[in-house]
Design a protein around this motif. Structure first.
Motif, PDB file in Angstrom:
ATOM      1  N   HIS A 298     -30.315 -17.960   5.714  1.00 26.67           N
ATOM      2  CA  HIS A 298     -29.380 -17.158   4.911  1.00 26.67           C
ATOM      3  C   HIS A 298     -28.023 -17.863   4.729  1.00 26.67           C
ATOM      4  O   HIS A 298     -27.420 -17.805   3.655  1.00 26.67           O
ATOM      5  CB  HIS A 298     -29.188 -15.786   5.563  1.00 26.67           C
ATOM      6  N   ALA A 299     -27.559 -18.567   5.759  1.00 28.14           N
ATOM      7  CA  ALA A 299     -26.254 -19.253   5.670  1.00 28.14           C
ATOM      8  C   ALA A 299     -26.297 -20.334   4.583  1.00 28.14           C
ATOM      9  O   ALA A 299     -25.309 -20.531   3.864  1.00 28.14           O
ATOM     10  CB  ALA A 299     -25.902 -19.875   7.016  1.00 28.14           C
ATOM     11  N   PHE A 300     -27.430 -21.012   4.451  1.00 29.40           N
ATOM     12  CA  PHE A 300     -27.557 -22.045   3.404  1.00 29.40           C
ATOM     13  C   PHE A 300     -27.616 -21.404   2.027  1.00 29.40           C
ATOM     14  O   PHE A 300     -27.096 -21.927   1.054  1.00 29.40           O
ATOM     15  CB  PHE A 300     -28.799 -22.919   3.639  1.00 29.40           C
ATOM     16  N   PHE A 301     -28.274 -20.226   1.975  1.00 29.48           N
ATOM     17  CA  PHE A 301     -28.321 -19.483   0.711  1.00 29.48           C
ATOM     18  C   PHE A 301     -26.902 -19.142   0.262  1.00 29.48           C
ATOM     19  O   PHE A 301     -26.523 -19.356  -0.886  1.00 29.48           O
ATOM     20  CB  PHE A 301     -29.164 -18.207   0.871  1.00 29.48           C
ATOM     21  N   LYS A 302     -26.110 -18.620   1.212  1.00 30.25           N
ATOM     22  CA  LYS A 302     -24.730 -18.222   0.878  1.00 30.25           C
ATOM     23  C   LYS A 302     -23.889 -19.423   0.447  1.00 30.25           C
ATOM     24  O   LYS A 302     -23.057 -19.338  -0.442  1.00 30.25           O
ATOM     25  CB  LYS A 302     -24.083 -17.554   2.098  1.00 30.25           C
ATOM     26  N   ARG A 303     -24.130 -20.551   1.095  1.00 31.69           N
ATOM     27  CA  ARG A 303     -23.349 -21.756   0.822  1.00 31.69           C
ATOM     28  C   ARG A 303     -23.735 -22.403  -0.525  1.00 31.69           C
ATOM     29  O   ARG A 303     -22.863 -22.864  -1.266  1.00 31.69           O
ATOM     30  CB  ARG A 303     -23.586 -22.757   1.964  1.00 31.69           C
ATOM     31  N   ASP A 304     -25.040 -22.430  -0.852  1.00 32.59           N
ATOM     32  CA  ASP A 304     -25.508 -23.269  -1.960  1.00 32.59           C
ATOM     33  C   ASP A 304     -25.914 -22.530  -3.234  1.00 32.59           C
ATOM     34  O   ASP A 304     -25.955 -23.136  -4.300  1.00 32.59           O
ATOM     35  CB  ASP A 304     -26.728 -24.097  -1.508  1.00 32.59           C
ATOM     36  N   PHE A 305     -26.275 -21.257  -3.141  1.00 34.19           N
ATOM     37  CA  PHE A 305     -26.850 -20.562  -4.301  1.00 34.19           C
ATOM     38  C   PHE A 305     -25.796 -19.688  -4.988  1.00 34.19           C
ATOM     39  O   PHE A 305     -24.915 -19.143  -4.342  1.00 34.19           O
ATOM     40  CB  PHE A 305     -28.029 -19.672  -3.878  1.00 34.19           C
ATOM     41  N   LYS A 306     -25.969 -19.546  -6.320  1.00 35.25           N
ATOM     42  CA  LYS A 306     -25.061 -18.667  -7.076  1.00 35.25           C
ATOM     43  C   LYS A 306     -25.525 -17.215  -7.042  1.00 35.25           C
ATOM     44  O   LYS A 306     -24.790 -16.312  -7.426  1.00 35.25           O
ATOM     45  CB  LYS A 306     -24.992 -19.117  -8.536  1.00 35.25           C
ATOM     46  N   GLY A 307     -26.761 -16.994  -6.640  1.00 33.29           N
ATOM     47  CA  GLY A 307     -27.281 -15.626  -6.595  1.00 33.29           C
ATOM     48  C   GLY A 307     -28.754 -15.649  -6.254  1.00 33.29           C
ATOM     49  O   GLY A 307     -29.321 -16.716  -5.993  1.00 33.29           O
ATOM     50  N   ALA A 308     -29.363 -14.460  -6.257  1.00 40.69           N
ATOM     51  CA  ALA A 308     -30.777 -14.337  -5.898  1.00 40.69           C
ATOM     52  C   ALA A 308     -31.589 -13.925  -7.119  1.00 40.69           C
ATOM     53  O   ALA A 308     -31.094 -13.228  -7.999  1.00 40.69           O
ATOM     54  CB  ALA A 308     -30.942 -13.303  -4.795  1.00 40.69           C
ATOM     55  N   SER A 309     -32.846 -14.347  -7.140  1.00 33.53           N
ATOM     56  CA  SER A 309     -33.736 -13.900  -8.215  1.00 33.53           C
ATOM     57  C   SER A 309     -34.486 -12.657  -7.744  1.00 33.53           C
ATOM     58  O   SER A 309     -34.028 -11.978  -6.815  1.00 33.53           O
ATOM     59  CB  SER A 309     -34.659 -15.034  -8.658  1.00 33.53           C
ATOM     60  N   GLY A 310     -35.598 -12.347  -8.356  1.00 33.05           N
ATOM     61  CA  GLY A 310     -36.208 -11.029  -8.139  1.00 33.05           C
ATOM     62  C   GLY A 310     -37.479 -11.010  -7.319  1.00 33.05           C
ATOM     63  O   GLY A 310     -38.254 -10.065  -7.393  1.00 33.05           O
ATOM     64  N   LEU A 311     -37.719 -12.064  -6.522  1.00 29.01           N
ATOM     65  CA  LEU A 311     -38.945 -12.134  -5.721  1.00 29.01           C
ATOM     66  C   LEU A 311     -38.587 -12.117  -4.244  1.00 29.01           C
ATOM     67  O   LEU A 311     -37.768 -12.916  -3.791  1.00 29.01           O
ATOM     68  CB  LEU A 311     -39.697 -13.436  -6.050  1.00 29.01           C
ATOM     69  N   PHE A 312     -39.197 -11.207  -3.494  1.00 31.29           N
ATOM     70  CA  PHE A 312     -39.006 -11.185  -2.039  1.00 31.29           C
ATOM     71  C   PHE A 312     -40.226 -10.538  -1.399  1.00 31.29           C
ATOM     72  O   PHE A 312     -41.165 -10.157  -2.109  1.00 31.29           O
ATOM     73  CB  PHE A 312     -37.703 -10.451  -1.666  1.00 31.29           C
ATOM     74  N   ALA A 313     -40.221 -10.452  -0.072  1.00 30.51           N
ATOM     75  CA  ALA A 313     -41.397  -9.897   0.609  1.00 30.51           C
ATOM     76  C   ALA A 313     -40.978  -8.855   1.629  1.00 30.51           C
ATOM     77  O   ALA A 313     -39.837  -8.847   2.104  1.00 30.51           O
ATOM     78  CB  ALA A 313     -42.189 -11.008   1.292  1.00 30.51           C
ATOM     79  N   ILE A 314     -41.928  -7.982   1.943  1.00 31.09           N
ATOM     80  CA  ILE A 314     -41.693  -6.989   2.995  1.00 31.09           C
ATOM     81  C   ILE A 314     -42.835  -7.064   4.006  1.00 31.09           C
ATOM     82  O   ILE A 314     -43.954  -7.460   3.650  1.00 31.09           O
ATOM     83  CB  ILE A 314     -41.588  -5.544   2.442  1.00 31.09           C
TER      84      ILE A 314
END
Ligand SMILES: *Cc1c(COP(=O)(O)O)cnc(C)c1O
Length: 395
Positions: A298-314
């Motif tokens: 998650h820390a790398f996501f916050k550092r490198d990405f501009k946002g999230a797309s619409g695919l995830f898992a539960i």
């Protein structure tokens, strides 16, 4: 209207560039869109030109104006020196790997990679004397310990499209650069809108444009974008393999790209809303979404990405087939199907415990991947909550 120069274009936002690129209204007699150019044969003006292959276009497989328009838009989106169009996302992954590996080489492949890419390494590359070592997606700079004298490429996929680990791309790139190793990434989840791999030093960025760029579940297509050093090898390998995608499919993806920023923004926002709501539901044990602090990387996501797309898992609070089947079969707005990135929501069960080799995936319950489409978040959440309640009844 006056023509926008390339320098001016570089100052525009992605949304604007995706609208203004890949047109040539003057050559297209004023029509806004470049039509699908169908054709194998291209005729030359005279014998001298024919012998010298001197023509803007030489043969249908080698390019046409529809294909050029997509490559132009795509290279701008990825910040690449050039791009090629492949007949599927899977073929973009395999072509990119073939463009930088030869017999005797060693490949470092992320353990969370899309399964058909893994199959290509295990079934095809081994036959041609290329060895693959799978590595933990969270390895970061520790990848240096796996580098051998013959390691020629490191392949990343971030986040993984089932388990959503976000990789420390800059740390891996730094190790690769130190040892003159080519880096590749499958960037399908983010697209160039949310993460630009080449800006982080990656050499080759691959996208199953079947997903968000197409956006309507009606096309299979893959794109490879490469930097200046690697593009000649990618282009030559693509040509030598004889790859081609028909102009109607390319046309549809060009059309899809014009609206991709809007779709991705909506699908990303709705997915995050739903992910957060499900995280608080006692019938869900875990939510795997890069924008949630519980997600590995998650820390790398916050550092490198501009946002999230619409695919995830539960991960459901369920341990039997019956419970998972009841959940899936009671959903009314989620189709059960592979692929993702389209306007319609999807739910598929998955289990990658069997084929992972460098790491163990122990989700602690039954895992389901969700593609959030363009329906309203309220309707989708109500549907999922009703499915969870039905699941609870068959425990
Ligand atoms: C779907 C997918 C691919 C393959 O794309 P196809 O067009 O289906 O061949 C590759 N990588 C990832 C991450 C994908 O989700």
């Amino acid at each position: 209207m006056s023509i926008i120069s390339n320098e001016e274009k570089n100052l525009l936002d992605d949304e604007t560039r995706l609208i203004v690129s890949g047109h040539n209204t003057k050559e297209m007699l004023g029509f806004v869109n470049i039509p699908p150019f169908r054709g194998s044969t291209v005729v030359y003006a005279n014998a001298a030109d024919c012998l010298a292959h001197r023509n803007r276009y030489t043969y249908g497989r080698r390019g046409n104006p529809t294909m050029d328009a997509l490559n132009e838009v795509w290279s701008e989106l990825e910040g690449a020196a050039g791009s090629v169009v492949c007949p599927s996302g899977a073929s973009a992954c395999t072509t990119a790997l073939l463009s930088c590996l030869k017999a005797g080489d060693h490949l470092l492949m992320v353990d969370s990679v899309y399964r058909p890419t893994r199959a290509f390494c295990d079934n095809i590359l081994t036959r041609y004397g290329i060895e693959t070592t799978y590595y933990d997606p969270m390895i970061g700079a520790g990848i240096e310990a796996l580098v051998r004298p013959n390691t020629r490429a490191i392949f990343m996929e971030s986040p993984g499209s089932q388990t959503f680990e976000v990789q420390d791309v800059p740390a891996i790139v730094a190790v690769a650069k130190k040892h003159s190793i080519t880096t590749l990434i499958d960037n399908t989840w983010a697209t160039g809108l949310l993460f630009r791999p080449l800006d982080h030093g990656v050499d080759i960025s691959i996208n199953a444009a079947t997903k968000y760029p197409s956006g309507h579940s009606d096309v299979l297509i893959g794109m490879i974008a490469a930097n200046k050093a690697l593009f000649p090898a990618v282009k030559a390998t693509h040509g030598d393999l004889g790859l081609y995608l028909g102009p109607d499919d390319i046309f549809l993806v060009l059309r899809g790209l014009r609206t991709m920023p809007l779709r991705l923004r909506e699908q990303g926002a709705n997915a995050l809303k739903i992910a957060k709501a499900l995280e608080g539901n006692p019938l869900v044990r875990r939510v795997l979404h890069p924008a949630l602090p519980s997600c590995p990387g998650h820390a790398f996501f916050k550092r490198d990405f501009k946002g999230a797309s619409g695919l995830f898992a539960i991960v459901l609070a369920a341990d039997t087939d019956k419970e998972v089947e009841t959940f899936l079969d009671s959903l009314k707005l989620f189709g059960m199907g592979y692929s993702w990135g389209g306007y319609e929501s999807l739910a598929v069960p998955f289990d990658c415990t069997e084929y992972r080799s460098a790491t163990e995936f122990r989700p602690g319950g039954r895992a389901v991947r969700l593609n959030i489409g363009l329906e309203s978040a309220k309707d989708l959440l109500a549907d999922l909550e009703a499915g969870l309640k039905a699941m609870e009844k068959v425990r």
